[in-house]
Scaffold this motif. Sequence first.
Motif: not given
Lengths: 212, 212
Positions: B70, B27-29, A157, B24-25
């Motif tokens: 979320y 949220k990761n950002r 990653k 999810k992507k």
Amino acid sequence: MDKRSENIPNIIIRRLPIYYKHLKKLKNRAKEYISSEELAELTGFSSSLIRKDLSYFGNFGRKSYGYDIYCLLQELSIIMGFNHPKNLIIVGAGHLGQALVHNKGYEERGYKLKGVFDKNPKLIGLFLDDIKIRSVEEMCDFVKEEKIDIAALTVPKGVAQKTAELLIEAGVIGIWDFTEVALKVPNNILLEEQHINEGLCKLSCKINQNFN
Amino acid sequence: MDKRSENIPNIIIRRLPIYYKHLKKLKNRAKEYISSEELAELTGFSSSLIRKDLSYFGNFGRKSYGYDIYCLLQELSIIMGFNHPKNLIIVGAGHLGQALVHNKGYEERGYKLKGVFDKNPKLIGLFLDDIKIRSVEEMCDFVKEEKIDIAALTVPKGVAQKTAELLIEAGVIGIWDFTEVALKVPNNILLEEQHINEGLCKLSCKINQNFN
């Protein structure tokens, strides 16, 4: 120039490989015709959607027989450009990269696997079947010289985005991405994300329904 | 008993992992809210379909803010049963089987990888991370004793059907199938076919459109 393959909506492109997969299985079982209802049963799409999708490309139906499986497969192959040759490399020769080298699906879809790259000195120089693992240092020159169209990305990653950028700069037009990273690529670059964990999600969901 | 996870149509189940992956992507950002239009852009589904799918499970929208990412992720995890523990084995420890051992997606989705099986004497007894490769001879007893729910199948095509039958007889309730064989399984067995070549088909189709 082929009218059939111009500007197919993305949402239809997503369904074509699924039709292809099921029809191929049926052909292998020597089935000749299939109705849109049977195809609906196999794919989970509605029969009216299937009729609409397939009518987009031509008329393969025979009244009371259904669709001619052989003709439909031929047509899908053309629409999906399997007759158009494409050069592929695999970047990252870990377990998944090595599994991809041994994938038998390339030739049928018009892909030629030209090279495999890794940065691990223990792997560089080894052969997987007749494909030599090369250093990532050689990757960009190789992409240019061998006119590589697509790179399968199986790197860790942390280096995914940087590797994608190098590949794009060197000239690939598409990335087959296994890294599960949210890659940012220019609009003119094709990005196909392969998330094997989607299958696990669907199984979990179905189990949950059975158990509730 | 959870009302939300009863009898979700198959066609919606197919879309849930795709929503999950994109959310999810985001949220990761550190993104907090998303509109159905933005989600449509990311997934390729129409915004009205997305609103319909998500309203099926509850109300996550806030007027003018969009969906709470979320909360939506939490809800999707519950609907997909990630909180329900599932035991997994991998049958076939070739390149793909070994890549699957190293997959990082199990725990998050409620899966516990309990064992790996192969018939190759050179592989039996080796360890992949802390998982020992066992003989397929031990497979059926292991499934019974360890209460295995799901088997990932990466064996050669020629033995795929027979292996699936043994697993089902031993008690697995689902098969995560990588063999690209048209497996026949009873109606009460969950079958999730994982065809990595679908990604290659989609890339080929898009390249074909660009070149025509």
